[in-house]
Design a protein around this motif. Structure first.
Motif, short mmCIF file in Angstrom:
data_model
loop_
_atom_site.label_atom_id
_atom_site.label_comp_id
_atom_site.label_asym_id
_atom_site.label_seq_id
_atom_site.Cartn_x
_atom_site.Cartn_y
_atom_site.Cartn_z
N ASP A 83 6.71 9.50 -6.13
CA ASP A 83 7.95 9.38 -5.33
C ASP A 83 8.11 8.03 -5.48
OD1 ASP A 83 10.21 9.25 -3.52
OD2 ASP A 83 9.10 8.96 -1.45
N ALA A 84 9.21 7.91 -6.30
CA ALA A 84 8.55 6.48 -7.02
C ALA A 84 10.08 5.25 -6.00
CB ALA A 84 9.94 6.00 -8.26
N ASP A 85 10.53 5.55 -4.90
CA ASP A 85 11.32 4.66 -4.05
C ASP A 85 10.87 5.29 -2.52
OD1 ASP A 85 12.45 3.92 -6.38
OD2 ASP A 85 14.09 5.36 -5.52
N LEU A 86 10.26 3.98 -2.06
CA LEU A 86 10.69 4.15 -0.26
C LEU A 86 11.89 4.11 0.28
CD1 LEU A 86 7.37 1.72 0.13
CD2 LEU A 86 7.75 4.06 0.60
N PHE B 57 0.63 -1.24 0.34
CA PHE B 57 0.32 0.17 -0.08
C PHE B 57 1.28 1.55 0.09
CE2 PHE B 57 -1.78 3.79 2.38
CZ PHE B 57 -2.67 4.10 1.70
N LEU B 58 1.82 1.09 0.81
CA LEU B 58 2.81 2.57 0.43
C LEU B 58 3.64 2.69 -0.05
CD1 LEU B 58 4.28 2.29 4.65
CD2 LEU B 58 2.53 3.38 3.37
N HIS B 59 3.94 1.42 -0.92
CA HIS B 59 4.57 1.46 -2.11
C HIS B 59 3.49 2.23 -3.46
CE1 HIS B 59 7.89 0.68 -4.68
NE2 HIS B 59 7.04 -0.42 -5.95
N TRP B 60 2.62 1.21 -3.52
CA TRP B 60 1.41 1.84 -4.43
C TRP B 60 0.93 3.51 -4.22
CZ3 TRP B 60 -3.78 4.67 -2.84
CH2 TRP B 60 -3.88 4.60 -4.13
N ALA B 61 1.00 4.58 -2.98
CA ALA B 61 0.93 5.92 -2.49
C ALA B 61 2.56 6.18 -2.84
CB ALA B 61 0.10 5.59 -0.81
N ALA B 62 3.16 6.10 -2.77
CA ALA B 62 4.29 6.76 -3.35
C ALA B 62 4.27 6.69 -5.09
CB ALA B 62 5.80 5.33 -2.44
N HIS B 63 3.96 5.69 -5.33
CA HIS B 63 3.85 5.78 -6.94
C HIS B 63 3.30 6.91 -7.27
CE1 HIS B 63 7.15 3.87 -8.24
NE2 HIS B 63 6.98 1.95 -7.62
#
Length: 131
Positions: free
Chosen positions: A29-32, A19-25
């Protein structure tokens, strides 16, 4: 039972990370960062504990038992005569809910429902995270 809880915790962590990865994209923001990943790990474990104990709480209320206290880590909420009160206690790994039957002794059926509520809450939460 510990194996099932471990599997569910992995689902919480992976679901929260995805979920956080999806939200970052989604928000550019491409990378966490490692910090965000570690915070998501801690948050997902705490929320998983909360979901598990909430399952016990819902089941206990469904059978009509009285909740005496609810605890996660060092925070304990106790049900006193004047209402709920939050207290800081010695650190405890994990969480817990304490119930008392309204009728002395309760019943085996009510106790089984109360015990099954936690894993059921964990499964529901894991399904939500997996979606």
């Amino acid at each position: 039972m510990a194996f099932l809880q471990t599997i569910l915790t992995v689902i919480y962590v992976v679901g929260t990370y995805r979920f956080l990865h999806w939200a970052a994209h989604r928000f550019g923001d491409a990378d966490l960062s490692l910090f965000v990943y570690n915070m998501s790990l801690i948050l997902s474990i705490l929320v998983g504990l909360l979901a598990h104990e909430a399952g016990h709480w819902v089941a206990g209320n469904a059978v009509g038992w009285r909740c005496l206290s609810f605890r996660i880590g060092p925070v304990e909420c106790t049900n006193e005569a004047g209402g709920w009160k939050a207290l800081r206690r010695k650190w405890m790994w994990g969480a817990g809910v304490v119930f008392a039957p309204v009728v002395p002794g309760g019943s085996r059926r009510d106790n089984a429902i109360l015990v099954a509520g936690g894993p059921l809450g964990s499964v529901v939460f894991a399904l939500v995270c997996a979606a």
